[in-house]
Write a protein that holds these residues in place. Structure first.
Motif, PDB file in Angstrom:
ATOM      1  N   LEU A  69       7.054 -44.270  22.027  1.00 25.43           N
ATOM      2  CA  LEU A  69       7.066 -45.731  22.355  1.00 25.43           C
ATOM      3  C   LEU A  69       6.668 -46.580  21.059  1.00 25.43           C
ATOM      4  CD1 LEU A  69       7.066 -48.263  24.331  1.00 25.43           C
ATOM      5  CD2 LEU A  69       4.797 -47.652  24.618  1.00 25.43           C
ATOM      6  N   TRP A  70       8.058 -47.130  20.807  1.00 24.24           N
ATOM      7  CA  TRP A  70       7.747 -47.897  19.447  1.00 24.24           C
ATOM      8  C   TRP A  70       7.735 -49.576  19.579  1.00 24.24           C
ATOM      9  CZ3 TRP A  70      12.565 -44.604  18.272  1.00 24.24           C
ATOM     10  CH2 TRP A  70      12.085 -43.360  17.857  1.00 24.24           C
ATOM     11  N   LEU A  71       6.492 -50.212  19.552  1.00 30.61           N
ATOM     12  CA  LEU A  71       6.291 -51.423  19.534  1.00 30.61           C
ATOM     13  C   LEU A  71       5.850 -52.228  18.233  1.00 30.61           C
ATOM     14  CD1 LEU A  71       3.894 -51.129  22.654  1.00 30.61           C
ATOM     15  CD2 LEU A  71       6.213 -51.990  22.722  1.00 30.61           C
ATOM     16  N   GLY A  72       6.264 -51.509  17.164  1.00 30.70           N
ATOM     17  CA  GLY A  72       6.102 -52.139  15.855  1.00 30.70           C
ATOM     18  C   GLY A  72       6.883 -53.539  15.553  1.00 30.70           C
ATOM     19  N   SER A  73       6.314 -54.163  14.752  1.00 35.50           N
ATOM     20  CA  SER A  73       6.798 -55.388  14.030  1.00 35.50           C
ATOM     21  C   SER A  73       7.038 -56.517  15.310  1.00 35.50           C
ATOM     22  CB  SER A  73       8.009 -55.102  13.356  1.00 35.50           C
ATOM     23  OG  SER A  73       8.153 -54.350  12.237  1.00 35.50           O
ATOM     24  N   ASN A  74       5.864 -56.549  15.954  1.00 38.13           N
ATOM     25  CA  ASN A  74       6.002 -57.546  17.211  1.00 38.13           C
ATOM     26  C   ASN A  74       4.835 -58.701  16.594  1.00 38.13           C
ATOM     27  OD1 ASN A  74       7.911 -57.396  19.301  1.00 38.13           O
ATOM     28  ND2 ASN A  74       7.377 -55.235  19.055  1.00 38.13           N
ATOM     29  N   GLU A  75       4.387 -59.447  17.682  1.00 29.69           N
ATOM     30  CA  GLU A  75       3.271 -60.236  17.729  1.00 29.69           C
ATOM     31  C   GLU A  75       2.057 -60.147  18.372  1.00 29.69           C
ATOM     32  OE1 GLU A  75       4.885 -64.239  17.914  1.00 29.69           O
ATOM     33  OE2 GLU A  75       6.801 -63.656  16.522  1.00 29.69           O
ATOM     34  N   LEU A  76       1.661 -58.818  18.716  1.00 26.68           N
ATOM     35  CA  LEU A  76       0.799 -58.536  19.704  1.00 26.68           C
ATOM     36  C   LEU A  76      -0.843 -58.561  18.989  1.00 26.68           C
ATOM     37  CD1 LEU A  76       2.400 -55.138  21.158  1.00 26.68           C
ATOM     38  CD2 LEU A  76       2.257 -57.477  22.050  1.00 26.68           C
ATOM     39  N   LEU A  94       2.880 -43.091  19.520  1.00 26.41           N
ATOM     40  CA  LEU A  94       2.750 -44.619  19.704  1.00 26.41           C
ATOM     41  C   LEU A  94       2.929 -45.436  18.364  1.00 26.41           C
ATOM     42  CD1 LEU A  94       2.109 -47.040  21.656  1.00 26.41           C
ATOM     43  CD2 LEU A  94      -0.211 -46.576  21.371  1.00 26.41           C
ATOM     44  N   ASP A  95       3.611 -46.236  18.349  1.00 21.59           N
ATOM     45  CA  ASP A  95       3.987 -47.109  17.056  1.00 21.59           C
ATOM     46  C   ASP A  95       3.596 -48.596  17.407  1.00 21.59           C
ATOM     47  OD1 ASP A  95       4.839 -48.478  14.887  1.00 21.59           O
ATOM     48  OD2 ASP A  95       6.739 -47.903  14.860  1.00 21.59           O
ATOM     49  N   LEU A  96       2.329 -49.083  16.757  1.00 22.26           N
ATOM     50  CA  LEU A  96       1.897 -50.510  16.725  1.00 22.26           C
ATOM     51  C   LEU A  96       1.842 -51.017  15.289  1.00 22.26           C
ATOM     52  CD1 LEU A  96      -0.790 -49.863  19.448  1.00 22.26           C
ATOM     53  CD2 LEU A  96       0.992 -51.414  19.687  1.00 22.26           C
ATOM     54  N   ASN A  97       2.724 -50.592  14.455  1.00 21.92           N
ATOM     55  CA  ASN A  97       2.691 -51.002  12.989  1.00 21.92           C
ATOM     56  C   ASN A  97       3.114 -52.734  13.154  1.00 21.92           C
ATOM     57  OD1 ASN A  97       2.178 -48.401  11.893  1.00 21.92           O
ATOM     58  ND2 ASN A  97       4.300 -47.920  11.675  1.00 21.92           N
ATOM     59  N   PHE A  98       2.573 -53.308  12.074  1.00 25.04           N
ATOM     60  CA  PHE A  98       3.258 -54.621  11.733  1.00 25.04           C
ATOM     61  C   PHE A  98       2.880 -55.404  13.081  1.00 25.04           C
ATOM     62  CE2 PHE A  98       5.441 -51.802   8.688  1.00 25.04           C
ATOM     63  CZ  PHE A  98       5.053 -52.603   7.545  1.00 25.04           C
ATOM     64  N   ASN A  99       1.772 -55.446  13.606  1.00 25.88           N
ATOM     65  CA  ASN A  99       1.449 -56.624  14.569  1.00 25.88           C
ATOM     66  C   ASN A  99       0.313 -57.266  14.376  1.00 25.88           C
ATOM     67  OD1 ASN A  99       3.059 -56.284  17.371  1.00 25.88           O
ATOM     68  ND2 ASN A  99       2.784 -54.333  16.667  1.00 25.88           N
ATOM     69  N   ARG A 100      -0.569 -57.698  15.266  1.00 24.09           N
ATOM     70  CA  ARG A 100      -1.691 -58.704  14.692  1.00 24.09           C
ATOM     71  C   ARG A 100      -2.917 -58.132  15.358  1.00 24.09           C
ATOM     72  NH1 ARG A 100       1.339 -64.508  15.782  1.00 24.09           N
ATOM     73  NH2 ARG A 100       2.865 -64.254  14.377  1.00 24.09           N
ATOM     74  N   LEU A 123      -1.528 -37.884  23.387  1.00 24.39           N
ATOM     75  CA  LEU A 123      -1.237 -38.637  22.082  1.00 24.39           C
ATOM     76  C   LEU A 123      -1.128 -37.794  20.823  1.00 24.39           C
ATOM     77  CD1 LEU A 123       0.215 -41.356  21.255  1.00 24.39           C
ATOM     78  CD2 LEU A 123      -2.172 -42.015  20.866  1.00 24.39           C
ATOM     79  N   GLU A 124      -0.329 -37.670  19.860  1.00 23.57           N
ATOM     80  CA  GLU A 124      -0.322 -36.846  18.643  1.00 23.57           C
ATOM     81  C   GLU A 124      -0.281 -37.631  17.465  1.00 23.57           C
ATOM     82  OE1 GLU A 124       2.489 -33.804  19.019  1.00 23.57           O
ATOM     83  OE2 GLU A 124       1.723 -33.020  20.624  1.00 23.57           O
ATOM     84  N   SER A 125       0.381 -38.936  17.527  1.00 29.76           N
ATOM     85  CA  SER A 125       0.513 -39.670  16.482  1.00 29.76           C
ATOM     86  C   SER A 125       0.251 -41.165  16.757  1.00 29.76           C
ATOM     87  CB  SER A 125       1.971 -39.569  15.716  1.00 29.76           C
ATOM     88  OG  SER A 125       2.156 -38.292  15.283  1.00 29.76           O
ATOM     89  N   LEU A 126      -0.480 -41.689  16.031  1.00 29.57           N
ATOM     90  CA  LEU A 126      -0.706 -43.260  16.147  1.00 29.57           C
ATOM     91  C   LEU A 126      -0.599 -44.056  15.081  1.00 29.57           C
ATOM     92  CD1 LEU A 126      -1.646 -45.480  17.933  1.00 29.57           C
ATOM     93  CD2 LEU A 126      -3.996 -44.866  17.116  1.00 29.57           C
ATOM     94  N   TRP A 127       0.227 -45.011  15.050  1.00 30.13           N
ATOM     95  CA  TRP A 127       0.716 -45.830  13.859  1.00 30.13           C
ATOM     96  C   TRP A 127       0.324 -47.114  13.935  1.00 30.13           C
ATOM     97  CZ3 TRP A 127       4.222 -43.794  10.351  1.00 30.13           C
ATOM     98  CH2 TRP A 127       4.735 -42.436  10.366  1.00 30.13           C
ATOM     99  N   LEU A 128      -0.694 -47.464  13.086  1.00 31.78           N
ATOM    100  CA  LEU A 128      -1.341 -48.841  13.074  1.00 31.78           C
ATOM    101  C   LEU A 128      -1.169 -49.608  11.815  1.00 31.78           C
ATOM    102  CD1 LEU A 128      -4.739 -47.616  15.108  1.00 31.78           C
ATOM    103  CD2 LEU A 128      -2.721 -49.170  15.787  1.00 31.78           C
ATOM    104  N   PHE A 129      -0.218 -49.260  11.024  1.00 29.42           N
ATOM    105  CA  PHE A 129       0.163 -49.851   9.644  1.00 29.42           C
ATOM    106  C   PHE A 129       0.092 -51.491   9.758  1.00 29.42           C
ATOM    107  CE2 PHE A 129       2.636 -46.371   7.471  1.00 29.42           C
ATOM    108  CZ  PHE A 129       1.693 -45.620   7.354  1.00 29.42           C
TER     109      PHE A 129
END
Length: 338
Positions: free
Chosen positions: A214-221, A238-244, A262-268
């Protein structure tokens, strides 16, 4: 391919009854006469990409009963009405990416029962109406990347029970409600990155039990209700990179048993100042990406946050070298399972 054809005239391929592959890409084709491919009874792959085609007449492929792959990408098509009034029973792969399509309403009525891959990326589609793909029951991959989609009506993906990958990146979606993705519940890969999402309803991913990526990166969350992850029993990335996001607390996830695989969590590149991750929840977790510290101003990583098996990427050494970005002020004892 790579010639200067502007016109494909009637019966241009006369007597080539056994020809199976035709590549007319990278020409200057503007017009294709109605009977141009009539004699190609054995045609299986047709590449008309990278031309100047604006209009295709209905019935152009009526005699090409064995056609499996049709590439019309990088042209100037504004509609898909040519797909009507003919049966493309064996068509598996249709690529109409990088055209000027705004409306795909006619896809409701097409007869392409074998289609598994539909590429619609880089067009100008603004809305997905109810039952947009109702006759494409065998579709497995649907790419709608880089359009202008700001509305998805309820049941737009109805009947897509075999859909495995759904790409909706780089559109204009603002929110996800319980009906937005209804019908696509069996996907394993869902890309919603680079939209304008600021709200995800707690039931937006209800019944998505097969979803792995699930890729949710680069949004305004700035917040995601943990209930949204309730049914994601198979999720590994789970990709949550580039949010708020300003925090990420796993305690409630653990209490309810959400995201246990879950194995990988992205919070860049968020605004995260606190991460609370308990040991027992991390049994499957392998990687957490928290850098760049310039955006993620971590102030606290809780005690026993990360067991030895978890690799955490936070650009810590870089922050230590540069005092201007030395924002990790507290590492609890046992944070890295040492």
């Amino acid at each position: 391919a790579y010639n200067e054809f502007k016109l494909i005239d009637n019966f241009m391929f006369i007597d080539l009854y056994h020809l199976t592959h035709v590549n007319l890409s990278f020409n200057r084709i503007e017009q294709i006469n109605l009977r141009a491919f009539t004699t190609l009874k054995s045609l299986e792959q047709l590449d008309l990409s990278s031309n100047n085609i604006k209009l295709i007449e209905c019935g152009l492929f009526r005699e090409n009963k064995r056609l499996k792959c049709l590439n019309l990408s990088s042209n100037d098509l504004v509609c898909l009405k040519f797909l009507l009034y003919q049966t493309l029973a064996n068509l598996v792969d249709l690529n109409v990416s990088n055209n000027r399509l705004e409306d795909i309403e006619c896809l409701k009525f097409v007869n392409m029962p074998s289609l598994t891959h539909l590429d619609l990326k880089a067009n100008r589609i603004g809305k997905l109406a109810k039952n947009s793909f109702r006759n494409l029951a065998n579709l497995m991959i649907l790419d709608l990347t880089s359009n202008q989609i700001d509305e998805i009506e309820s049941f737009a993906f109805k009947n897509l029970r075999k859909l495995n990958k759904l790409w909706l990146a780089n559109n204009r979606l603002v929110s996800l409600n319980p009906a937005t993705l209804q019908g696509a519940n069996n996907v394993e890969v869902l890309d919603l990155s680079m939209n304008r999402l600021n709200q995800i309803h707690p039931f937006a991913f209800r019944y998505f039990v097969k979803l792995k990526h699930l890729w949710l990166g680069s949004n305004e969350l700035n917040h995601v209700d943990i209930v949204a992850f309730r049914d994601l029993k198979s999720l590994v990335e789970l990709d949550l990179n580039f949010n708020r996001l300003d925090s990420f607390d796993f305690s409630q996830l653990e209490e309810n048993g959400y995201l246990s695989g879950l194995e990988s969590l992205w919070l860049f590149s968020n605004s995260i100042s606190r991460v609370n991750l308990t040991f027992s929840f991390s049994i499957c977790l392998r990687e957490i990406y928290l850098s760049n510290l310039r955006e993620n101003e971590l102030s606290l990583i809780s005690r026993c946050s990360f067991p030895k098996r978890v690799r955490m990427f936070i650009d810590y050494d870089k922050a230590i070298r540069d005092q201007r970005y030395r924002t990790v002020r507290s590492l609890g004892s046992g944070s890295f399972g040492i």
